[in-house]
Design a protein around this motif. Structure first.
Motif, PDB file in Angstrom:
ATOM      1  N   SER A  18      36.456 -26.160  67.016  1.00 44.64           N
ATOM      2  CA  SER A  18      36.894 -27.545  66.881  1.00 44.64           C
ATOM      3  C   SER A  18      36.001 -28.487  67.668  1.00 44.64           C
TER       4      SER A  18
ATOM      5  N   CYS B  40      37.154 -31.146  68.685  1.00 41.86           N
ATOM      6  CA  CYS B  40      38.100 -31.819  69.586  1.00 41.86           C
ATOM      7  C   CYS B  40      38.022 -31.227  70.989  1.00 41.86           C
TER       8      CYS B  40
ATOM      9  N   ASN C 272      41.297 -38.717  70.487  1.00 44.52           N
ATOM     10  CA  ASN C 272      40.611 -37.588  71.112  1.00 44.52           C
ATOM     11  C   ASN C 272      39.259 -38.075  71.635  1.00 44.52           C
TER      12      ASN C 272
ATOM     13  N   THR D 235      43.620 -35.063  66.749  1.00 46.49           N
ATOM     14  CA  THR D 235      42.960 -33.820  66.330  1.00 46.49           C
ATOM     15  C   THR D 235      42.308 -34.159  64.989  1.00 46.49           C
ATOM     16  N   GLN D 236      41.646 -33.191  64.375  1.00 50.21           N
ATOM     17  CA  GLN D 236      40.991 -33.471  63.094  1.00 50.21           C
ATOM     18  C   GLN D 236      41.992 -33.870  62.016  1.00 50.21           C
TER      19      GLN D 236
ATOM     20  N   GLY E  87      46.091 -27.125  66.356  1.00 51.47           N
ATOM     21  CA  GLY E  87      46.036 -27.925  67.571  1.00 51.47           C
ATOM     22  C   GLY E  87      47.337 -28.693  67.688  1.00 51.47           C
TER      23      GLY E  87
ATOM     24  N   PRO F 267      43.431 -28.542  71.511  1.00 49.78           N
ATOM     25  CA  PRO F 267      42.723 -28.342  70.243  1.00 49.78           C
ATOM     26  C   PRO F 267      42.946 -26.940  69.671  1.00 49.78           C
ATOM     27  N   SER F 268      42.695 -26.841  68.380  1.00 54.43           N
ATOM     28  CA  SER F 268      42.798 -25.577  67.660  1.00 54.43           C
ATOM     29  C   SER F 268      42.022 -24.461  68.360  1.00 54.43           C
TER      30      SER F 268
END
Ligand code: 1HN
Length: 355
Positions: free
Chosen positions: A44, A46, A81, A91-92, A285, A319-320
């Motif tokens: 990620s 992030c 972020n 997050t995304q 995430g 994050p993921s």
């Protein structure tokens, strides 16, 4: 350094010349990007981040001094972020923000494809209206605005009210599938008594006839903290402690038993005093809001280990696929939400419990 072998140099030159010549035709060689396209594990962009309420509350106050809720439409400070500045993303896939509504204000009626959750952080007595029904906000309440439902907020009490907004904005943007429109009136007409939705769906019962009024979204649009907190309290008395999560519950759609929102799953968890959790990671995430007490989140990712000491009303993002470990010396309650339902629908959600 040795000069490159003439044959190798010719190959490199031939490749570069191919890339150059085909680029105007909008062609790119996969073999140059393949590794980044399908990384061996999630990578990620992030980063973990923490917003201490004590530090950011003054900015909300100042926002209240420079713009009205009506002028702003929604007076929100977006939790961006740090690695995604300018994208309105925490997050995304998810958006988060802190919204302030002052006494006497109205945030005007509109609707959009994006689904929203509200988690009340400070103040009591503001309301949100969804599809003709008002609900009063109390700290810790989880409230849903289903996709494409009219919603407006208002404050008719004498204190400021602040809540966390969680939306699927980046997801809907990714799909280029968003619509929005403004209401004709500032506040929508109230057509049902407060509590009508809770009466129908809030007691582990449901009307015998009739469809889900909001499709894939829960018909129950307010989950009062009083109830969720009681659930955690009873769980703590009766269930074994989970070594990773403490006592953790997911909010559910009473009609399906599944997620209350098609794109977002919210959770509430209690870490008892002295909790020293095991580390784990998941592909979803998550955004956390500290409801009560204090604790520590240890997050370990590509940027190295981080330690967030958090207290009530602080917010942080994990994050993921970064490792999270939770601790609490004195006990705490955490609200969180993630895009897990979407990952589960796609069959890609993954969790790893480390020890
Ligand atoms: C929105 O409608 C609200 O209704 C809050 O309170 C935040 C962020 C982006 C787009 C719409 C609200 C929002 C939003």
């Amino acid at each position: 350094m040795n000069a490159p072998h003439p044959a190798a140099a010719r190959t490199t030159e031939a490749r570069q010349s191919l890339y150059r010549d085909m680029s105007p035709h909008h062609l790119t060689p996969l073999w140059e990007v393949l590794h980044a396209l399908v990384p061996p594990q999630p990578a990620s962009p992030c980063v973990p981040a923490l917003w201490r309420y004590q530090q950011i509350r003054p900015f909300l106050q100042r926002a209240g001094e420079v713009i009205t809720a009506e002028e702003a439409v929604r007076r929100v400070l977006i939790l961006e972020n740090p690695a995604l500045r300018g994208q309105s993303a925490v997050t995304q896939s998810l958006y988060a923000g802190l919204q302030l509504i002052l006494p006497g204000e109205v945030a005007p009626s509109h609707r959009h494809t994006q689904s929203a959750l509200r988690f009340i952080v400070e103040g009591t007595g503001a309301y949100t209206s969804v599809d003709g029904e008002r609900t009063t906000m109390h700290p810790g309440d989880f409230i849903i605005t289903p996709s494409w439902t009219w919603h407006d907020h208002g404050n008719e009490v004498d204190e400021a009210v602040v809540w966390l907004d969680g939306l699927d904005i980046p997801m809907i943007r990714f799909f280029d599938a968003g619509f929005a429109e403004n209401g004709s009136a500032k506040s929508q007409a109230v057509t049902r008594a407060e509590g009508a939705s809770f009466a129908r769906y809030g007691y582990n019962m449901a009307p015998v006839r009739g469809d889900a009024p909001f499709g894939a979204t829960s018909p129950l649009f307010s989950y009062p903290y009083e109830r969720s907190r009681e659930a955690l309290h009873q769980l703590e008395r009766s269930a074994p402690l989970d070594a990773w999560d403490g006592y953790k519950l997911r909010y559910l759609n009473p009609l399906t038993g599944g997620t209350p929102m098609p794109t977002i799953q919210p959770f509430l968890q209690r870490l008892p005093a002295g909790f020293d959790g095991q580390p784990g990671r998941q592909t979803d995430g998550a955004v956390y809001s500290v409801v009560e007490g204090a604790g520590t989140a240890y997050i370990d990712g590509p940027a190295g280990p981080l330690r967030f000491d958090v207290e009530a009303r602080d917010h942080f993002v994990v994050p993921s696929w970064q490792t999270l470990r939770l601790q609490s010396a004195t006990g705490c309650v955490l609200f969180s939400f993630s895009d897990r339902p979407v990952q589960q629908a796609l069959g890609i959600h993954k969790e790893e419990r480390l020890a």
